[in-house]
Design a protein around this motif. Sequence first.
Motif, PDB file in Angstrom:
ATOM      1  N   VAL A  85      10.792  -7.609   4.714  1.00 52.69           N
ATOM      2  CA  VAL A  85       9.477  -7.171   4.227  1.00 52.69           C
ATOM      3  C   VAL A  85       9.015  -8.058   3.072  1.00 52.69           C
ATOM      4  O   VAL A  85       7.832  -8.394   2.961  1.00 52.69           O
ATOM      5  N   GLN A  86       9.964  -8.446   2.230  1.00 57.23           N
ATOM      6  CA  GLN A  86       9.615  -9.322   1.104  1.00 57.23           C
ATOM      7  C   GLN A  86       9.005 -10.634   1.597  1.00 57.23           C
ATOM      8  O   GLN A  86       7.985 -11.103   1.071  1.00 57.23           O
ATOM      9  N   SER A  87       9.628 -11.226   2.624  1.00 62.24           N
ATOM     10  CA  SER A  87       9.108 -12.492   3.145  1.00 62.24           C
ATOM     11  C   SER A  87       7.720 -12.294   3.770  1.00 62.24           C
ATOM     12  O   SER A  87       6.848 -13.161   3.659  1.00 62.24           O
ATOM     13  N   LEU A  88       7.513 -11.134   4.396  1.00 62.12           N
ATOM     14  CA  LEU A  88       6.186 -10.863   4.963  1.00 62.12           C
ATOM     15  C   LEU A  88       5.146 -10.665   3.864  1.00 62.12           C
ATOM     16  O   LEU A  88       3.997 -11.107   3.998  1.00 62.12           O
ATOM     17  N   LEU A  89       5.559 -10.024   2.774  1.00 54.15           N
ATOM     18  CA  LEU A  89       4.621  -9.792   1.675  1.00 54.15           C
ATOM     19  C   LEU A  89       4.273 -11.087   0.952  1.00 54.15           C
ATOM     20  O   LEU A  89       3.168 -11.237   0.434  1.00 54.15           O
ATOM     21  N   VAL A  90       5.207 -12.021   0.915  1.00 54.24           N
ATOM     22  CA  VAL A  90       4.915 -13.316   0.294  1.00 54.24           C
ATOM     23  C   VAL A  90       3.846 -14.040   1.105  1.00 54.24           C
ATOM     24  O   VAL A  90       2.909 -14.629   0.561  1.00 54.24           O
ATOM     25  N   ALA A  91       3.989 -13.977   2.424  1.00 54.94           N
ATOM     26  CA  ALA A  91       3.013 -14.649   3.289  1.00 54.94           C
ATOM     27  C   ALA A  91       1.673 -13.930   3.281  1.00 54.94           C
ATOM     28  O   ALA A  91       0.622 -14.557   3.297  1.00 54.94           O
ATOM     29  N   PHE A 117       9.067  -0.954  -1.528  1.00 56.53           N
ATOM     30  CA  PHE A 117       7.925  -1.757  -1.072  1.00 56.53           C
ATOM     31  C   PHE A 117       6.871  -1.857  -2.170  1.00 56.53           C
ATOM     32  O   PHE A 117       6.258  -2.903  -2.356  1.00 56.53           O
ATOM     33  N   GLU A 118       6.680  -0.756  -2.887  1.00 56.84           N
ATOM     34  CA  GLU A 118       5.710  -0.788  -3.983  1.00 56.84           C
ATOM     35  C   GLU A 118       6.174  -1.753  -5.072  1.00 56.84           C
ATOM     36  O   GLU A 118       5.379  -2.513  -5.619  1.00 56.84           O
ATOM     37  N   ALA A 119       7.478  -1.712  -5.362  1.00 53.19           N
ATOM     38  CA  ALA A 119       8.009  -2.627  -6.374  1.00 53.19           C
ATOM     39  C   ALA A 119       7.889  -4.079  -5.929  1.00 53.19           C
ATOM     40  O   ALA A 119       7.770  -4.989  -6.759  1.00 53.19           O
ATOM     41  N   MET A 120       7.924  -4.318  -4.639  1.00 51.67           N
ATOM     42  CA  MET A 120       7.777  -5.689  -4.124  1.00 51.67           C
ATOM     43  C   MET A 120       6.333  -6.164  -4.181  1.00 51.67           C
ATOM     44  O   MET A 120       6.074  -7.338  -3.933  1.00 51.67           O
TER      45      MET A 120
ATOM     46  N   ALA B  47       0.537   6.459   1.574  1.00 52.94           N
ATOM     47  CA  ALA B  47       1.782   6.730   0.852  1.00 52.94           C
ATOM     48  C   ALA B  47       1.760   6.149  -0.548  1.00 52.94           C
ATOM     49  O   ALA B  47       2.591   6.503  -1.381  1.00 52.94           O
ATOM     50  N   LEU B  48       0.820   5.258  -0.809  1.00 51.08           N
ATOM     51  CA  LEU B  48       0.681   4.695  -2.148  1.00 51.08           C
ATOM     52  C   LEU B  48      -0.732   4.956  -2.629  1.00 51.08           C
ATOM     53  O   LEU B  48      -1.673   4.930  -1.842  1.00 51.08           O
ATOM     54  N   ALA B  49      -0.849   5.178  -3.939  1.00 52.75           N
ATOM     55  CA  ALA B  49      -2.189   5.367  -4.501  1.00 52.75           C
ATOM     56  C   ALA B  49      -2.949   4.058  -4.406  1.00 52.75           C
ATOM     57  O   ALA B  49      -2.379   2.984  -4.623  1.00 52.75           O
ATOM     58  N   GLN B  50      -4.217   4.167  -4.035  1.00 53.94           N
ATOM     59  CA  GLN B  50      -5.049   2.969  -3.976  1.00 53.94           C
ATOM     60  C   GLN B  50      -5.273   2.451  -5.394  1.00 53.94           C
ATOM     61  O   GLN B  50      -5.623   3.201  -6.290  1.00 53.94           O
ATOM     62  N   ARG B  51      -5.068   1.159  -5.550  1.00 51.64           N
ATOM     63  CA  ARG B  51      -5.150   0.617  -6.907  1.00 51.64           C
ATOM     64  C   ARG B  51      -6.580   0.535  -7.426  1.00 51.64           C
ATOM     65  O   ARG B  51      -6.800   0.483  -8.626  1.00 51.64           O
TER      66      ARG B  51
END
Lengths: 136, 142
Positions: A85-91, A117-120, B47-51
Amino acid sequence: MKITRPAPRHHPETIIALIDVVFFLLVFFMLIGRMDATAPFDVAPPVAVTGADMPAGGITISVAADGIIALDGETVAPEDIERRVQSLLVAQPDILIRINAHREATLRSILPRIAQFEAMGARDVVLVVTPPGSPQ
Amino acid sequence: MDSDLSLNRRKPTRPLISLVPMIDVMLILLVFFMVTSTYLNLDMIPALAQRDSPAQGTTGEGTAETLLIRIGTDGAPFHQGQAVSHDDLSDLLTRRLSRDPGLQVIVLPTGGVRLQSLVSVMDTVTQAGTVNMRVVRLEASP
């Protein structure tokens, strides 16, 4: 006097109507269907009345009732899911992450992942639900 | 002796494009889409608050009240240590929201709770008219 009945003319079946119907059906199924990878295990999403329409696109993380995880239809080890997921979020930082979890799955296999995922840096994480009365 | 010889060129026959292979292909595609498709009616819950939305927990008029709902391992909601039914929870929320529309509801589920139990409580909270809801979890400190 002999009256002969004229031989009935052979009307060729028009095939154009059949083609039209088949073509419309084909376009119908292609338009209303959304290609999506299905989980390699059984996932029955929780029932919710207040769900909103599912946005298209993004990735789907499926969670089985016993905690097995799959990413876009491919089973992934729990320790690998973060890296993938991290690699997908980077892209794609704005990528939509769908959590398609079984209704019997425990929260300890779901909530920590969402927090990760939020922390990423994930901005769009949604939980897949199904409205009451829909076929399972 | 006159002879009238006329040569007629044969009319060129129009090339006939057969429609049958096209129909075959379309029919195969149609059957493929009909057989391989599974039609699911799926919705989603953020699942996450909209920023870009206003910060939760605050209203324009001041600090909002907070109501904590725990979810036990059996999936039953608890408020102030007492198990409450979903109907009672809905009534409680309606009363509190009439006093404070910006009421913040915090849902604290146990880790062993099934997802359906959490979603049912979230449903009840949302249907009561809550706009500020947050799901929190306890994390073991190292």
